[in-house]
Enzyme design. Structure first.
Site, PDB file in Angstrom:
ATOM      1  N   GLY A 275     111.469  81.088  51.507  1.00 40.81           N
ATOM      2  CA  GLY A 275     112.301  81.108  50.316  1.00 40.81           C
ATOM      3  C   GLY A 275     111.871  82.191  49.348  1.00 40.81           C
ATOM      4  O   GLY A 275     110.747  82.694  49.395  1.00 40.81           O
TER       5      GLY A 275
ATOM      6  N   GLY B  81     112.129  82.914  45.117  1.00 39.17           N
ATOM      7  CA  GLY B  81     112.484  82.370  43.821  1.00 39.17           C
ATOM      8  C   GLY B  81     112.511  83.453  42.754  1.00 39.17           C
ATOM      9  O   GLY B  81     112.383  84.647  43.023  1.00 39.17           O
ATOM     10  N   GLY B  82     112.678  83.029  41.501  1.00 41.90           N
ATOM     11  CA  GLY B  82     112.758  83.980  40.417  1.00 41.90           C
ATOM     12  C   GLY B  82     111.459  84.712  40.171  1.00 41.90           C
ATOM     13  O   GLY B  82     111.456  85.800  39.607  1.00 41.90           O
TER      14      GLY B  82
ATOM     15  N   GLY C  21     108.820  84.956  42.715  1.00 44.77           N
ATOM     16  CA  GLY C  21     108.056  85.359  43.891  1.00 44.77           C
ATOM     17  C   GLY C  21     108.682  84.917  45.193  1.00 44.77           C
ATOM     18  O   GLY C  21     109.750  84.308  45.223  1.00 44.77           O
ATOM     19  N   THR C  22     107.973  85.256  46.272  1.00 41.77           N
ATOM     20  CA  THR C  22     108.374  84.901  47.637  1.00 41.77           C
ATOM     21  C   THR C  22     107.458  83.806  48.153  1.00 41.77           C
ATOM     22  O   THR C  22     106.250  83.841  47.906  1.00 41.77           O
ATOM     23  CB  THR C  22     108.285  86.134  48.558  1.00 41.77           C
ATOM     24  OG1 THR C  22     109.115  87.164  48.027  1.00 41.77           O
ATOM     25  CG2 THR C  22     108.746  85.793  49.964  1.00 41.77           C
ATOM     26  N   VAL C  23     108.025  82.853  48.893  1.00 43.10           N
ATOM     27  CA  VAL C  23     107.252  81.720  49.408  1.00 43.10           C
ATOM     28  C   VAL C  23     107.142  81.841  50.924  1.00 43.10           C
ATOM     29  O   VAL C  23     108.145  82.023  51.618  1.00 43.10           O
ATOM     30  CB  VAL C  23     107.903  80.370  49.028  1.00 43.10           C
ATOM     31  CG1 VAL C  23     107.060  79.212  49.560  1.00 43.10           C
ATOM     32  CG2 VAL C  23     108.036  80.262  47.516  1.00 43.10           C
TER      33      VAL C  23
ATOM     34  N   LYS D  62     102.861  81.074  47.631  1.00 40.09           N
ATOM     35  CA  LYS D  62     103.776  81.789  46.754  1.00 40.09           C
ATOM     36  C   LYS D  62     103.140  83.098  46.315  1.00 40.09           C
ATOM     37  O   LYS D  62     102.061  83.114  45.736  1.00 40.09           O
ATOM     38  CB  LYS D  62     104.125  80.925  45.545  1.00 40.09           C
ATOM     39  CG  LYS D  62     105.064  81.609  44.548  1.00 40.09           C
ATOM     40  CD  LYS D  62     105.349  80.682  43.376  1.00 40.09           C
ATOM     41  CE  LYS D  62     106.212  81.387  42.341  1.00 40.09           C
ATOM     42  NZ  LYS D  62     106.445  80.535  41.160  1.00 40.09           N
TER      43      LYS D  62
ATOM     44  N   ASP E 242     113.044  75.684  33.689  1.00 44.44           N
ATOM     45  CA  ASP E 242     113.887  76.276  34.752  1.00 44.44           C
ATOM     46  C   ASP E 242     114.313  75.197  35.751  1.00 44.44           C
ATOM     47  O   ASP E 242     114.187  75.362  36.961  1.00 44.44           O
ATOM     48  CB  ASP E 242     113.139  77.398  35.462  1.00 44.44           C
ATOM     49  CG  ASP E 242     114.082  78.295  36.262  1.00 44.44           C
ATOM     50  OD1 ASP E 242     115.299  78.261  35.989  1.00 44.44           O
ATOM     51  OD2 ASP E 242     113.609  79.022  37.156  1.00 44.44           O
TER      52      ASP E 242
END
Length: 750
Positions: free
Chosen positions: A423, A425-426, A428-430, A444, A541
């Protein structure tokens, strides 16, 4: 007189030997027996094969040459099997037919009998080991192959299906328009069959026929156009040949050759091959001839090519005058015959070795020092000292989050391979990783490298370290040794709530019961963050992509990179506006004043997504439906909530009653003025009330209504025992309402 006689004899012998050598060269240039035809058209036919009696070893090796064709055409023995190549390494290339099965409009229903054929291969000649494959082509096709393997029957097959030709890829033969099988070694007496499942009726417009055939590995590559029409009538197949290990053939191999039976499992067959250093046809009486390696520089390893001397089956390399040693590359080489150079050579060698070892140690030491300094700099730049100081104020040493090393996380994610991304997100990358102890984790990595991202990283660690709740993604640790800081969480297996609501092809649709449970668990988390955490926390958020689900559909709130800790003496914070379009509190957007009610607004949008199955903001549909909040509020105002509820959830009238109650809660949450919105604790209590109604209604439906009075008593007990709602009248009012409904049912005999 005797001296002249001896001289004459020597001259005659030299002439005879020279003539014999010349004859040997002439013979060696031919691959057939003397007096036998070697060619059939452009096909060379080497012995033991031949085109007429006396030119072949036995009937198995007969090649019939039909000269009525132009050019002449070769056939195996007295069959109609066309031969395209004969190789002395034990291979024959022949042409074999393709089996077809085409659409028939008049075909009657009933069991379908596939088209079959027996490949016309002599029983003594097996399919070439590892040289062929079985192919089936079509979009409604199955292919079968059978034969004899090691004395027993053998059958196998594959299926080729597709719905249209747009998905078919050139060179791919994995079942989509084309399938293939490896053929086992030694398979004989082959039979092929091809059939269909639906008479090609579903695909006849672009694939009217199915095909099956055996073909050599190097003779076929699938192309998508074959689906529409495969014009070849025959394909090239590789079969093996050898000589039976019988006493009649004990002396088949010629001079300078040997028998080889390593390819035969039982040693019942053999082939002839030239000895090392010889070439030619090993089946001819003269056998193989010596290779003059000195004539071809690529065939010898002599350092001085003009000093190469050919020998029978080999060659030797000499050194120039005043040199000694082995004249080949890789040997001692040719060196001057002098001992004066030995000390110098030894000294140079020792000095070079010492220099090399010393340079290597210095380089490795510098590289290690640089690596350590780099990790220390990253630790400092990533706010490691600030994070340690902050965590020490909040936690005892035994409760500190684990600090992972760079090497641990690289190994867990296979150096952050793209396939491990789960995934983005706003912030970073997971990545999904697996630690050495087998524990699956989510790692993350921040997107950018700047101070603001470092602050977000430190903030998320500090916030998550203060949270201890079953519905919050648990922080396991972090890594500060890399250029981009990393957070390590527990891995939640079932994706995000956003995916379950909006990606129906990837996940099954959530029932209303599951949605209400998820909403209640999320509300409980936010209530805990606002009211029960040691320091109040505003998430900032809240959205469906930040709500994860495990295998039991338990909600896990994640992504605390934008969250804020609220000092005990404050109720609001002035901060730069952050959040996601569609979920952002309008009053926070205008004033930049962040309060707990900002999370309440975002949660209200999540409730509307759960009810409608629509996104918070969508620019694809009509203008009136682009903003979910305005669209639902308008529908509720006009008393047409049913129109916006996601289809499939109102399977029962009771469901809609619960949905209406939840919609009312959502309506309160998205009030423009924050003081008109309820707290998350109040929201959680109202949703718990809807959940209790759901459970009690389910209990009533599953039990005899004569027990309803007993359930009323249970409601009193449940209400009095609920410590969560002890401070509010919501539960008691709800219990009274439900008891009134039940007694009404009893009074009317329902």
């Amino acid at each position: 007189m005797g001296r002249w006689t001896k001289t004459l004899v020597r001259v005659l012998l030299m002439i005879i030997l020279s003539s014999a050598s010349a004859a040997a060269v002439v013979v060696a240039s031919s691959q057939a027996l003397p007096g036998c035809d070697e060619w059939c058209g452009d096909l060379q036919i080497p012995y033991p094969f031949g085109v007429k009696e006396g030119c072949y070893l036995n009937e198995t090796f007969l090649i019939t040459c039909n000269k009525s064709n132009s050019p002449p055409k070769a056939f195996l023995m007295d069959t109609n099997i066309s031969v395209t190549n004969v190789s002395l390494n034990g291979e024959l290339h022949i042409l074999q037919p393709i089996v077809r099965d085409c659409y028939e409009e008049a075909q009657v229903s009933g069991p379908f009998v596939p088209n079959t054929t027996n490949l016309s291969l002599p029983a003594m000649l097996p399919i070439g080991d590892g040289k062929n494959k079985f192919i089936a082509i079509g979009c409604d096709t199955f292919g079968l192959i059978g034969g004899m393997l090691n004395g027993s029957g053998y059958v196998s097959g594959c299926i080729s299906m597709c719905l249209n030709d747009s998905t078919i890829v050139n060179g791919s033969c994995s079942g989509n328009g084309c399938c293939q099988l490896e053929i086992p070694n030694g398979l004989r007496n082959l039979s092929l069959a091809v059939g269909n499942f639906f008479n090609h009726s579903l695909v006849k417009n672009f694939n009217p026929c199915g095909y099956a055939f055996v073909v050599g590995d190097e003779g076929f590559e699938f192309e998508s156009r074959y689906i529409r029409s495969f014009e070849d009538v025959e394909v090239e197949v590789v079969i093996g040949w050898a000589i039976g290990n019988e006493s009649n053939y004990a002396n088949v191999c010629g001079l300078n050759s040997e028998r080889n039976s390593s390819f035969s499992n039982d040693g019942a067959e053999f082939r002839c091959q030239c000895l090392d250093g010889f070439q030619g046809n090993p089946y001819l009486p003269l056998g193989c001839q010596d290779i003059d390696e000195c004539k071809d520089e690529a065939l010898n390893q002599c350092k001085y090519k003009n000093k190469c001397v050919n020998t029978i089956g080999n060659y030797t390399c000499h050194c120039p005058k005043n040199f000694k040693g082995d004249g080949r590359y890789g040997g001692e080489g040719c060196t001057r015959d002098s001992k004066a150079f030995i000390p110098i050579i030894i000294g140079i060698g020792i000095g070079f070795t010492v220099l090399l070892i010393g340079s290597t140690w210095i380089f490795l030491g510098y590289k290690k020092w640089k690596f350590i300094r780099t990790k220390e700099n990253f630790f400092k730049e990533n706010g490691g000292f600030i994070l340690q100081r902050q965590l020490s104020q909040w936690q005892s040493p035994n409760e500190m989050v684990r600090i992972f090393t760079q090497e641990e996380l690289e190994k867990a994610t296979n150096n952050y391979d793209q396939s491990t991304i789960v995934g983005k997100g706003g912030y970073g990358t997971v990545y999904k990783g697996v630690l050495e102890n087998g524990l699956a984790v989510a790692i993350k990595k921040s997107k950018f490298i700047d101070q603001s991202q470092t602050d977000q990283f430190i903030n998320e660690v500090i916030v998550l370290s203060q949270i201890n709740h079953r519905n919050v993604v648990r922080l396991l640790g972090c890594c500060l040794e890399t250029q981009v800081p990393l957070l390590v969480y527990e891995f939640v297996t079932n994706g995000t709530l956003f995916e379950h609501i909006h990606h129906k092809t990837k996940h099954a649709s959530l029932s209303w019961e599951a949605r209400l449970k998820i909403a209640l668990e999320t509300a409980g988390v936010l209530s805990y963050l606002h009211s029960s955490a040691s320091t109040p926390i505003i998430h900032r958020d809240i959205k469906t992509t930040n709500i994860l689900l495990d295998d039991s559909y338990t909600a896990k709130v994640s992504d605390f990179g934008a969250s804020k800790l609220v000092p005990m003496d404050q109720t609001q914070l002035s901060t730069m506006v952050q959040g996601t379009l569609g979920y952002l509190d309008p009053e926070y957007l205008l004033t930049s004043e962040l309060t707990e009610k900002s999370d309440v607004y975002s949660f209200g949008i999540v409730l509307l997504e759960l009810i409608t199955g629509k996104k918070a903001v969508c620019f694809d549909g009509p203008e009136a439906e682009r903003n979910l909040a305005m669209h639902v509020l308008c529908a509720m105002k006009e008393d047409r909530l049913e129109e916006v509820v996601e289809k499939g959830m109102m399977v029962k009238e009771a469901n809609f009653e619960e949905i209406k109650e939840v919609a009312k809660v959502a309506k309160k949450c998205i009030k423009i003025k924050r003081e008109e919105r309820p707290s998350m604790k109040e929201v959680a209590m109202e949703l718990e009330g809807v959940r209790v109604m759901q459970v009690q209604r389910s209990w009533m439906n599953n039990n005899n209504l004569s027990n309803a009075e007993e359930m009323v008593c249970l409601l009193d007990v449940k209400a009095s025992d609920s410590s969560h709602f002890a401070s509010s009248g919501t539960m008691n009012t709800l219990g009274d309402s439900i008891k009134t409904r039940i007694l009404s049912h009893i009074h009317h005999g329902r």
